[in-house]
Design a protein around this motif. Sequence first.
Motif: not given
Length: 550
Positions: A216-218, A221, A238, A241, A243-244
């Motif tokens: 689940d990161t930009p 996504r 942040h 996300f 936990r990016s």
Amino acid sequence: PRPSPPDGRQAAAALAFPDRLPGGSCALDLNGRIAYVSASAADLLGAPVSRLLGTLPWEELPWLDHPTVEARYRAAIVSRETTAFTAVRPPGRRLRFHLYPDATGISVRITSDATGDPPAAADPEEYRQGAPPVPPPVATGRLGALYHLMHLAATLSEAAGVRDVVRQTAEQMAPALGAQALALLMAEDGRLRLAGESGCPPELAESLYSIPLTADTPPVRVHTTGAPLFLHSGHELHAAFPRSGLPPDMGAWAFLPLVASRRPVGTLVLAYDQPRAFPSGERAVLSSFAGLVAQAMDRARLYDAKQELARRLQAGLLPHRLPRLPGLDIAARYLPAGVGMGVGGDFYDVIRLGPSTAAVAIGDVQGHNVDAAALMGQVRTAVHAMAGAPPADVLARTNRLLVDLDPGLFTSCLYIELDLAEHRMCLATAGHPPPLCRRPDGTTDTLDVPPGLLLGIDAGAHYTSTETDLAPGTVLALFTDGLVESPGTDPDEATGDLAERLSRSASHDMDGLADALVGHARGSAPRHDDVALVLLRTREAAPAAGKGPG
């Protein structure tokens, strides 16, 4: 030959020349910045030379940043044809601009315009109706962004492989868009992998190196949804996300999908050191950049796949190792053509015929593609199968086979049979450059071999064998024309230079000599053809004569 650099008088005359002409002159480099501006041009533009040099004209002179100038400028960049327009410098001075573009930049001629023609900044119909000559100002930097967009498009259209696209994107996009860091991520084997970057701190590069498509990161996504994501601050990143894994000290982020042929291929990441608003116009420019990069990457990956297939085919058809024969030292080198030139059909082979006899073949198939590489394999196989027959017969039989196959391509070939015990050699050529021979006393010349027709043209072609001495200590250099042919170079002069270098070399190490000869050819001029080189040096110790297939 290149012209010699100008001396002091020539340089002074060149600088004085534009100042004598009416009006003013300036030059834009490939980045759109003013590389030269005459004093008269600076007076017309209303700014000192020192302030104009190195700047983008549409940023330093806001009255040039409007749609019609943009259209003329775009036309000059794309078509590389002369164009002109009239603009009004506040408060009302009309100036005529003539643009002369080429591959290195744009020369601009500026004159006062008192003709009454409508300025290019205004629509002609509106001008006739008395509309103001200059439209409302647009956002500063619009023309600059357009320039970079058009320049990137032109550059990427010429990029061959993935490395070219990554390099051009990294070099041009980050400075053009004001980003401090740029990363190009490509989808591969269930992950987004870092294909290239510019300005990324080690922490950022590490966090983007390889991201599972389940994370689940930009970047993921954006890749999976196909929608761009603009985060105006590090806090917003942040919060959305947590936990990016992306570093917290960047001011703003833009994540852009790379979509080619309606298929997602990766994500483009831009990082800024300050918070950023990303207005709609900037978002449109960023999306346009990403679209160009995606299409270029799609083409580049296909190109790389084809090139890799052809190179594997070619590498598989060349000898993996050379035979070892008593009394003979052998070295061979193969150098592919330059980037974008395709895969050629150069080949060579060394065949052991008996305890003290061997055959050597070298040739060049016409063309630079997979067909040339495939035919090269057929020719090498045919020569190998017929080795042991007299050289003229080997070429004649191979020629008839190629005529029967009718591949539509021609092939040159040089075939030599060596008798190390009797110190003799017999050779024949089919349109291939004759070998160089360095004799034991150091004298070097080109062997006189009767020419023969290229293979694959005429089934009835006749070839002639020539026999000559092969004293111990003799060095033979067999090569393809790529070693001596390059743009602007006379092949005979290049062959003479190669012979001189071979003559001067006192090395008994054939591998070192081969590296030196190929390295000199590679460094002396751009190569547009493959290079194959086989070096042979005879020594004293050779067993008793005897022939037999091996």
